[in-house]
Design an enzyme around this catalytic site. Sequence first.
Site, PDB file in Angstrom:
ATOM      1  N   TYR A  43     -68.030-134.541 -12.256  1.00 53.35           N
ATOM      2  CA  TYR A  43     -67.889-133.406 -13.656  1.00 53.35           C
ATOM      3  C   TYR A  43     -66.155-134.006 -13.745  1.00 53.35           C
ATOM      4  O   TYR A  43     -65.730-134.361 -14.994  1.00 53.35           O
ATOM      5  CB  TYR A  43     -68.047-132.319 -13.404  1.00 53.35           C
TER       6      TYR A  43
ATOM      7  N   THR B  51     -70.445-119.270 -20.226  1.00 55.84           N
ATOM      8  CA  THR B  51     -71.726-120.275 -20.812  1.00 55.84           C
ATOM      9  C   THR B  51     -72.515-120.391 -19.498  1.00 55.84           C
ATOM     10  O   THR B  51     -72.510-120.255 -18.413  1.00 55.84           O
ATOM     11  CB  THR B  51     -71.273-121.588 -21.278  1.00 55.84           C
TER      12      THR B  51
END
Length: 258
Positions: free
Chosen positions: A148, A183
């Site tokens: 990532y 989130t």
Amino acid sequence: MQHSVFISGAAQGIGAEIARLFHKNGYKVGIYDINEEQAQALAAELGTDAKAGYLDVSNYRQWQIALQEFKNWAGELNILVNNAGILYSGPFENTTIQSHHRTVDINIKGVLNGCHTALAHLKEASFARVINLSSASAIYGQADLASYSASKFAVRGLTEALDVEWQKHHIRVLDVMPLFVQTNMVKNMDAGSIQNIGVDLTPADVAKQVLHLAQQKDHALIPTHTPVGIKTKLMYQLSSISPQFLNRLTNIFLSKRS
């Protein structure tokens, strides 16, 4: 003239908040996502000046179809927001190679596809800008978030390169660099850094920065990178002035698990 914004990965989380905020501020909004049903529901919620559609950002042909469809509806493409992204956490060797590859396909190839496809449309627009979602993970490579973090370094590098290259087209290419945001992406995340740093930002915090960058008219003075949140700004500034060994030691400390 009413400007338009096309947002990838806009059905939920940060993308959905960006869509809501831009719509509230009078933009024609394109809500495109691999979850088309959820994207259509958000467009229906917003009503007039909102259009939804299907988009797998890793598929170049789907980008061509989606952007042409959106341009036909909106009149022109003014702002592209490359928001779609995924995250796998945990030790590098414990994450399957397929998951690492999927991170590259969505987080890197998705942005490449979006920028490459959008250029022809942006060049025809009366006002054009690209805003990419990078990350604080592009300040220094993050343990337990290796692929990532690498993908966000790629977004950072592409943003810098195109921001220079596309000045001949009068198109600024910018990014926002938030730390961890509240989130679904960070729920149950397996990384020491999130335990030590915490999750302070909301999708609304990021959306406000994206809108601010879209609305700024002082073309030449807008910074290419915008860290989001006090912690990110501090990390960004310190990394630029601290010796490399100190940056490494700081990140070793931040990655320690409790």
